[in-house]
Design a protein around this motif. Structure first.
Motif, PDB file in Angstrom:
ATOM      1  N   ILE A 129       0.857  -1.171  -0.046  1.00 47.73           N
ATOM      2  CA  ILE A 129       0.100   0.194  -0.042  1.00 47.73           C
ATOM      3  C   ILE A 129       0.957   1.168  -0.076  1.00 47.73           C
ATOM      4  O   ILE A 129       1.732   1.168   0.974  1.00 47.73           O
ATOM      5  CB  ILE A 129      -0.776  -0.040   1.274  1.00 47.73           C
ATOM      6  N   GLY A 130       0.520   1.998  -0.879  1.00 50.72           N
ATOM      7  CA  GLY A 130       1.331   3.483  -0.975  1.00 50.72           C
ATOM      8  C   GLY A 130       1.495   4.192   0.335  1.00 50.72           C
ATOM      9  O   GLY A 130       0.710   4.094   1.226  1.00 50.72           O
TER      10      GLY A 130
ATOM     11  N   GLU B 111       0.490   7.677  -5.468  1.00 52.21           N
ATOM     12  CA  GLU B 111       0.575   6.184  -4.960  1.00 52.21           C
ATOM     13  C   GLU B 111       1.396   5.424  -5.880  1.00 52.21           C
ATOM     14  O   GLU B 111       2.055   4.248  -5.310  1.00 52.21           O
ATOM     15  CB  GLU B 111      -0.853   5.423  -5.362  1.00 52.21           C
ATOM     16  N   GLU B 112       1.565   5.568  -7.175  1.00 50.62           N
ATOM     17  CA  GLU B 112       2.338   4.696  -7.968  1.00 50.62           C
ATOM     18  C   GLU B 112       2.813   5.563  -9.197  1.00 50.62           C
ATOM     19  O   GLU B 112       2.049   6.150  -9.770  1.00 50.62           O
ATOM     20  CB  GLU B 112       1.534   3.335  -8.391  1.00 50.62           C
ATOM     21  N   GLN B 113       3.970   5.049  -9.553  1.00 56.31           N
ATOM     22  CA  GLN B 113       4.701   5.673 -10.784  1.00 56.31           C
ATOM     23  C   GLN B 113       5.431   4.569 -11.526  1.00 56.31           C
ATOM     24  O   GLN B 113       6.312   4.068 -10.849  1.00 56.31           O
ATOM     25  CB  GLN B 113       5.717   6.708 -10.449  1.00 56.31           C
ATOM     26  N   THR B 156      11.086   7.474  -9.709  1.00 54.35           N
ATOM     27  CA  THR B 156      10.577   8.570  -8.933  1.00 54.35           C
ATOM     28  C   THR B 156       9.145   7.806  -8.020  1.00 54.35           C
ATOM     29  O   THR B 156       8.549   8.885  -7.361  1.00 54.35           O
ATOM     30  CB  THR B 156       9.532   9.529  -9.793  1.00 54.35           C
ATOM     31  N   ASP B 157       8.775   6.857  -8.015  1.00 57.33           N
ATOM     32  CA  ASP B 157       8.136   6.022  -7.203  1.00 57.33           C
ATOM     33  C   ASP B 157       8.251   6.052  -5.649  1.00 57.33           C
ATOM     34  O   ASP B 157       9.523   5.944  -5.469  1.00 57.33           O
ATOM     35  CB  ASP B 157       7.668   4.605  -7.657  1.00 57.33           C
ATOM     36  N   ALA B 158       7.486   6.221  -5.156  1.00 54.09           N
ATOM     37  CA  ALA B 158       7.690   6.774  -3.358  1.00 54.09           C
ATOM     38  C   ALA B 158       8.293   5.283  -2.536  1.00 54.09           C
ATOM     39  O   ALA B 158       8.832   5.467  -1.751  1.00 54.09           O
ATOM     40  CB  ALA B 158       6.418   6.906  -2.751  1.00 54.09           C
ATOM     41  N   GLN B 159       8.141   4.220  -3.490  1.00 53.68           N
ATOM     42  CA  GLN B 159       8.746   2.812  -3.181  1.00 53.68           C
ATOM     43  C   GLN B 159       9.823   2.475  -3.796  1.00 53.68           C
ATOM     44  O   GLN B 159      10.389   1.200  -3.521  1.00 53.68           O
ATOM     45  CB  GLN B 159       7.533   2.021  -2.917  1.00 53.68           C
ATOM     46  N   GLY B 181      12.605   7.370  -4.379  1.00 54.28           N
ATOM     47  CA  GLY B 181      11.541   8.101  -5.236  1.00 54.28           C
ATOM     48  C   GLY B 181      10.474   9.068  -4.272  1.00 54.28           C
ATOM     49  O   GLY B 181      10.483   8.636  -2.947  1.00 54.28           O
ATOM     50  N   VAL B 182      10.078  10.164  -4.795  1.00 59.29           N
ATOM     51  CA  VAL B 182       9.052  10.998  -3.843  1.00 59.29           C
ATOM     52  C   VAL B 182       7.773  10.818  -4.156  1.00 59.29           C
ATOM     53  O   VAL B 182       6.879  10.931  -3.367  1.00 59.29           O
ATOM     54  CB  VAL B 182       9.514  12.507  -3.849  1.00 59.29           C
TER      55      VAL B 182
END
Lengths: 177, 266
Positions: A129-130, B111-113, B156-159, B181-182
């Motif tokens: 989950i983000g 949420e997702e890139q 750039t994805d936060a995960q 990523g941000v």
């Protein structure tokens, strides 16, 4: 039959809007929050159809939500939409959806519940989950609740054409009798 | 009840089988889904010289990327020359194969890139962790491989986390750091001491070489902002802007290197 085709066409258009980039024009920064059109469509359809049809429609909308979802995972929205579609059918006996405030409140609560349960199911399936998931959940629910009653007016205008008009079902039943 | 069970079956089935529904939807309606009412602001790329003798901007950008990659390779080779004992073991596998793949979907949300890609052939060579190149710069890495497609998580994805090297023309060493990523189209470099490392706006950021995945440094982007971390004043807070815009990509290349074990014939 013709009404089902019309309904599926509108469902397809709503799914394209939900999944595509077109809604980005009204997305709220910085979290890029967009309204959940399929969910508003579900609440409207489940409030206006007889129970059996409402369940089938809930399943179809849930399946479409899974197909058009960015996660690419099938099942979470199908289950959540079908279960809560059934709950809406019971809810409409208690809450009269004619006032915009009730419509907005129902959409807000159901968005939280449906998207929340779908995310739980995704977690069970091993999906991450983000980091902004909770903000997105609150934001989407609030945005859908604000926009929902206005979409409700549009859908009410189309309801006869789509076969989502409760009066038309009562009329057909009484004609059969 | 039957409908809920049908949903549960969909959920429990292996993703390889159910993936066909979203894949078909994305592929069939990709034109409609990718209609941008107003494209997001493009990151500023280096400008071609305007003295009347320059080349076209597109050609300049291609040459600029090629130059930066060559510069990184040069630095890497210089480092290796200074360690003669390790040259044989550390040399990159010659002609690392690149697997071409079409971009079937671009996901750019907080949420997702990511991207959904479909290789033109030999998907069995793909595995999670492999680097993905878009126009000769690293744009992300593979996170999941399905029967006909693969999922790419953008830098750039936060995960997304990756090791990077920061370089500057004229400086002979690269600064190693961790980049994450941000979620807003940029990435940040964390845990880099302000006292020990000189980082400036415009410095080049490379994906660090990684055995089995990347033979040598490859360009990722450039440092967009540098400031003291408000929470940890002794560390830098560095924002990195990728050089490649994923929404404009139609094809990408996956670096399919042989693992050290397979190179040794094991």
């Amino acid at each position: 039959m013709v009404r089902w085709i019309r309904f599926l066409f509108v469902l397809w258009v709503v799914a394209l809007l939900d999944a595509g980039h077109l809604l980005n024009t009204i997305a709220i920064p910085p979290f890029h929050i967009k309204p959940d059109l399929l969910l508003v469509f579900l609440v409207f359809a489940a409030c206006n159809l007889p129970v059996e049809k409402a369940l089938i429609v809930s399943f179809l909308i849930g399946f479409t939500a899974d197909v058009s979802s960015e996660t690419g995972l099938m099942g979470p929205y199908t289950i959540a939409f079908t279960v809560f579609g059934a709950i809406i059918c019971q809810l409409r006996r208690v809450v009269l959806m004619r006032r915009m405030v009730y419509q907005a409140l129902t959409i807000f609560v159901l968005t939280m519940l449906i998207r929340g349960s779908a995310q739980l199911l995704m977690l069970l399936k091993g999906r991450e989950i983000g980091p902004n998931a909770y903000t997105m959940l609150w934001g989407t629910a609030a945005y859908s609740a604000v926009l929902g009653p206005f979409l409700w007016i549009v859908l009410s205008g189309l309801s006869g054409w789509l076969g989502l008009d409760p009066e038309s079902h009562h009329r057909r039943r009484s004609v059969r009798r | 009840m039957v409908l809920v069970l049908a949903g549960a079956v969909l959920l429990l089935l292996p993703e390889d089988y159910t993936q066909v529904f979203p894949e078909t939807f994305r592929r069939t309606f990709s034109v409609l889904l990718n209609i941008h009412p107003g494209r997001s602001e493009a990151p500023p790329l280096p400008k071609a010289p305007t003295n009347g003798q320059g080349v076209a901007q597109a050609e300049y950008e291609r040459l600029y990327t090629a130059y930066q990659n060559t510069h990184a390779q040069l630095l890497e080779i210089q480092r290796r020359l200074s360690a003669l004992q390790q040259i044989q073991a550390a040399l990159p596998v010659a002609g690392s194969p690149l697997l071409l793949a079409s971009v079937t979907n671009v996901i750019l949300s907080p949420e997702e890139q990511g991207l959904l890609i479909q290789p033109t052939s030999r998907i069995e060579l793909l595995r999670p962790g492999q680097y993905v190149l878009g126009r000769d710069s690293v744009i992300g890495s593979i996170t999941a491989v399905y029967r006909t497609t693969a999922r790419v998580r953008l830098v750039t994805d936060a995960q997304h986390r990756m090791l990077v090297a920061i370089g500057r023309p004229g400086r002979k060493t690269l600064i190693r750091a961790q980049m994450e990523g941000v979620g807003d189209g940029t990435a940040r470099i964390v845990n880099l001491s302000r006292k020990e490392h000189d980082v400036r706006r415009g410095d080049t950021v490379y994906a660090a070489a990684r055995p089995g995945f990347l033979a040598t440094e490859v360009l990722v982007g450039e440092v967009a902002t540098v400031q003291a971390d408000p929470d940890h004043p002794l560390l830098w807070d560095i924002r990195v802007r990728p050089i490649c815009r994923p929404e404009t990509l139609r094809d990408v290349a996956v670096v399919v290197m042989e693992t050290p074990a397979s190179v040794n014939g094991n």
